[in-house]
Motif scaffolding. Sequence first.
Motif, PDB file in Angstrom:
ATOM      1  N   ALA A 173      41.524  40.059  32.574  1.00 20.25           N
ATOM      2  CA  ALA A 173      41.406  40.102  31.116  1.00 20.25           C
ATOM      3  C   ALA A 173      40.736  41.405  30.682  1.00 20.25           C
ATOM      4  CB  ALA A 173      40.611  38.901  30.614  1.00 20.25           C
ATOM      5  N   GLN A 174      39.699  41.806  31.409  1.00 23.80           N
ATOM      6  CA  GLN A 174      39.039  43.078  31.116  1.00 23.80           C
ATOM      7  C   GLN A 174      39.969  44.248  31.413  1.00 23.80           C
ATOM      8  OE1 GLN A 174      36.021  43.627  29.739  1.00 23.80           O
ATOM      9  NE2 GLN A 174      36.394  45.834  29.798  1.00 23.80           N
ATOM     10  N   TYR A 175      40.708  44.153  32.503  1.00 22.19           N
ATOM     11  CA  TYR A 175      41.626  45.229  32.897  1.00 22.19           C
ATOM     12  C   TYR A 175      42.652  45.499  31.806  1.00 22.19           C
ATOM     13  CZ  TYR A 175      44.595  47.980  36.079  1.00 22.19           C
ATOM     14  OH  TYR A 175      45.315  48.979  36.680  1.00 22.19           O
ATOM     15  N   LEU A 176      43.059  44.448  31.118  1.00 24.31           N
ATOM     16  CA  LEU A 176      44.075  44.567  30.067  1.00 24.31           C
ATOM     17  C   LEU A 176      43.484  44.888  28.702  1.00 24.31           C
ATOM     18  CD1 LEU A 176      46.219  41.491  31.137  1.00 24.31           C
ATOM     19  CD2 LEU A 176      46.957  43.883  31.232  1.00 24.31           C
ATOM     20  N   HIS A 177      42.168  44.883  28.596  1.00 22.13           N
ATOM     21  CA  HIS A 177      41.507  45.088  27.309  1.00 22.13           C
ATOM     22  C   HIS A 177      41.244  46.579  27.097  1.00 22.13           C
ATOM     23  CE1 HIS A 177      39.280  44.075  23.744  1.00 22.13           C
ATOM     24  NE2 HIS A 177      38.205  44.713  24.180  1.00 22.13           N
ATOM     25  N   GLY A 178      42.314  47.327  26.807  1.00 25.42           N
ATOM     26  CA  GLY A 178      42.185  48.764  26.693  1.00 25.42           C
ATOM     27  C   GLY A 178      41.904  49.396  28.040  1.00 25.42           C
ATOM     28  N   GLU A 179      41.661  50.714  28.042  1.00 27.86           N
ATOM     29  CA  GLU A 179      41.375  51.404  29.295  1.00 27.86           C
ATOM     30  C   GLU A 179      40.955  52.839  29.018  1.00 27.86           C
ATOM     31  OE1 GLU A 179      45.239  50.887  31.025  1.00 27.86           O
ATOM     32  OE2 GLU A 179      45.833  52.962  30.587  1.00 27.86           O
ATOM     33  N   PRO A 180      40.181  53.419  29.927  1.00 27.67           N
ATOM     34  CA  PRO A 180      39.950  54.855  29.868  1.00 27.67           C
ATOM     35  C   PRO A 180      41.175  55.585  30.401  1.00 27.67           C
ATOM     36  CG  PRO A 180      38.861  53.950  31.785  1.00 27.67           C
ATOM     37  CD  PRO A 180      39.471  52.782  31.050  1.00 27.67           C
ATOM     38  N   GLY A 181      41.350  56.832  29.997  1.00 27.48           N
ATOM     39  CA  GLY A 181      42.487  57.595  30.487  1.00 27.48           C
ATOM     40  C   GLY A 181      42.602  58.932  29.789  1.00 27.48           C
ATOM     41  N   ARG A 220      38.525  48.915  39.235  1.00 33.32           N
ATOM     42  CA  ARG A 220      37.572  47.923  39.757  1.00 33.32           C
ATOM     43  C   ARG A 220      37.792  46.556  39.132  1.00 33.32           C
ATOM     44  NH1 ARG A 220      35.112  50.859  35.782  1.00 33.32           N
ATOM     45  NH2 ARG A 220      33.671  49.816  34.339  1.00 33.32           N
ATOM     46  N   HIS A 221      38.493  46.500  37.996  1.00 32.62           N
ATOM     47  CA  HIS A 221      38.737  45.222  37.326  1.00 32.62           C
ATOM     48  C   HIS A 221      40.017  44.534  37.797  1.00 32.62           C
ATOM     49  CE1 HIS A 221      35.445  46.079  34.667  1.00 32.62           C
ATOM     50  NE2 HIS A 221      36.031  47.117  34.123  1.00 32.62           N
ATOM     51  N   PHE A 222      40.906  45.261  38.489  1.00 29.68           N
ATOM     52  CA  PHE A 222      42.194  44.695  38.906  1.00 29.68           C
ATOM     53  C   PHE A 222      41.945  43.523  39.854  1.00 29.68           C
ATOM     54  CE2 PHE A 222      46.232  44.238  41.005  1.00 29.68           C
ATOM     55  CZ  PHE A 222      47.176  44.711  40.108  1.00 29.68           C
ATOM     56  N   GLU A 223      42.504  42.369  39.511  1.00 31.74           N
ATOM     57  CA  GLU A 223      42.336  41.112  40.253  1.00 31.74           C
ATOM     58  C   GLU A 223      40.956  40.495  40.052  1.00 31.74           C
ATOM     59  OE1 GLU A 223      44.463  39.973  44.029  1.00 31.74           O
ATOM     60  OE2 GLU A 223      44.209  42.123  44.388  1.00 31.74           O
ATOM     61  N   ILE A 224      39.929  41.309  39.859  1.00 28.37           N
ATOM     62  CA  ILE A 224      38.574  40.784  39.701  1.00 28.37           C
ATOM     63  C   ILE A 224      38.379  40.224  38.296  1.00 28.37           C
ATOM     64  CG2 ILE A 224      36.112  41.333  39.859  1.00 28.37           C
ATOM     65  CD1 ILE A 224      37.718  41.536  42.495  1.00 28.37           C
TER      66      ILE A 224
END
Length: 293
Positions: free
Chosen positions: A195-203, A188-192
Amino acid sequence: MHHCHSQWGCRDDIGAGVHLTPEKTLAALALVREARVLDISHDIYYGAPCMPPNQTPFLMSIFSGWKDTIKRRRKMGHVNEMGTNLERVEMTMHVGTHIDALGHASIGDRLFNNRSAEEVVTNWGLEELGAEHIPPMITRGLLFDVGGKDGLETGQVVTVDDLKRAADRGGFAVENGDVAMIRTGWGRHFEINNAQYLHGEPGIDVAGAEWLIEQGVVAIGADNMAVEVLPNPDPSLIMPVHQLCLVEHGVYLIENLALEQAAQEQLHASCFILLSPKFRGATAAPVRPVLLR
């Protein structure tokens, strides 16, 4: 870590791709009822998320445009004002939706099937295990929707129990040759909010990856940058799932999938199609996977 590469025998360049049998392809195609295609990839463009310093931005410029080509063709005696536009692109293959080749990761100087990174990795690409060996995938895609309504948060681990519960909700059991697609909601953060998308991630963590590998998957994909949880719960480790999948077991990783619509439509088990461009010697390749229902 336990090395199991010898199981693939003479086809060890494709790793778990040996599970992609004609029978598996026919079974996947038999799932198609409406012949409707769902694209589960993102655009590749300047500004797309990338993780510096290892990943560099996508750059594209028009190298030869219509004005210049018409001018040159006039000089050659052509009178039909034929203009063409061609671009030049500079990119790492790890921007946008892409699949990692088996030569992307190492454990020390060891690559998949105990190959020597010193010998395989050159300034001009991989001598072995490059993207040209990624097999075409027409198989069953399984959607593990673990993200729920609001999505998971950075650093949140997708556990084995999470995966099993998602499989139960989806009404499927994992089989040899399947592709696992994990929706965490992070996409949901991709393109939106890149910076958040790149700040770690669940997985997934190593345990989750091991469970999927034990079931016989050929690839694991997710709606995040690296498939695996970042940062790792063990701060002394970085990207151990990459090592486990690519180096230890020859299982491919597909990153930056767009899975929101698939989740909304509850496409838990569908025909998954991925054709990877044969960039010889590349450590990954941009792809446009689709689900056919």
